[in-house]
Design an enzyme around this catalytic site. Sequence first.
Site, short mmCIF file in Angstrom:
data_model
loop_
_atom_site.label_atom_id
_atom_site.label_comp_id
_atom_site.label_asym_id
_atom_site.label_seq_id
_atom_site.Cartn_x
_atom_site.Cartn_y
_atom_site.Cartn_z
N ASP A 133 -11.19 -2.06 -4.11
CA ASP A 133 -10.37 -2.81 -3.16
C ASP A 133 -10.45 -2.18 -1.77
O ASP A 133 -10.45 -0.94 -1.65
CB ASP A 133 -8.92 -2.75 -3.68
N HIS A 134 -10.52 -2.99 -0.74
CA HIS A 134 -10.45 -2.52 0.66
C HIS A 134 -11.30 -1.28 0.97
O HIS A 134 -10.76 -0.27 1.45
CB HIS A 134 -9.00 -2.18 1.04
N THR A 168 1.58 -2.90 -4.71
CA THR A 168 2.78 -2.11 -4.40
C THR A 168 3.80 -2.13 -5.54
O THR A 168 4.36 -1.10 -5.91
CB THR A 168 3.43 -2.64 -3.11
ZN LIG Z 1 -5.24 -5.96 0.19
#
Ligand SMILES: [Zn+2]
Length: 287
Positions: A82-83, A234
């Site tokens: 991710d990212h 999160t």
């Molecule tokens: Zn993201």
Amino acid sequence: MGLVTMKYEMMKAIKGGYAVPAFNFFSYDNLVGIAKAAAEKKSPVIAMATMSGFKVMGEHGVVKMAEGVAADYGINLVLHMDHCTDIDMIKRCVDNGFTSVMIDSSKKEYNENVEDTCRVVEYAAKYGVTVESELGHVGGKEDDIVVDDMSVLFTDPEYALDFVKTTGIDCLAVAVGTVHGFYKAKPKLDFPRISAINKLLPNTPLVLHGGTGVPYDDFREAIRRGVRKINVGTELKVHGVFDTCVAGFNSPDAKQDPRAVSKMVINKVASICSEIIDVMGSEGKAG
Ligand SMILES: [Zn+2]
């Protein structure tokens, strides 16, 4: 069963009109909880490592962990980075067995974003690995990347069309009003923008980042309008793992046995993931 590409799951999701949940993981227990929910719900699932997680868990270890957990639970699992802002790290992910990667050069100028994304697409293509890239800026804090409120930039549909055609990416992350981290106010998604992008790119799965705290009805509406992957990080990191560990280690039930806390984390993560799978409409779509 085993590791499959994100493209494989995305094509099925386009046909079926649902979204595949994408969950971040930072530890083994975290990953097992995701797999447990996927197995119980018979849902496809994307397990996402982050750049910092990659460093903490180890670049070989993270792949072996994912392969092992997929085998233990008898599921197909997408292992996604991710990212990632570091192209060399992406290459190592591809070399080591990740089945999907996200290049994030969204903070750079458009042409540089295109250039970086093209480099990743070319490298990943040799191994059949799926590529996601972001256009526009999703706000908030993800891993060590911070986008302040003033820098949030929604994805322009015409640019999105050009971006996908020029780079040849498999999935497009769009900035349409969600943010990473917890929301300070109720999120306001730009649904017409999702539809406008989807109209120009009906065969490109759209990815919604910053899923934690978005009302479930908004998820459903986004899915109706063409979103095929929704990222939730999160909620799992804070409530699923951290809070559960703190409570677990302080609980007399744990009797100073870390395995008891591991079980609590696995069960808590699995229950969060199961709830999200229900909203995605992906239950029973595995295989
Ligand atoms: Zn993201």
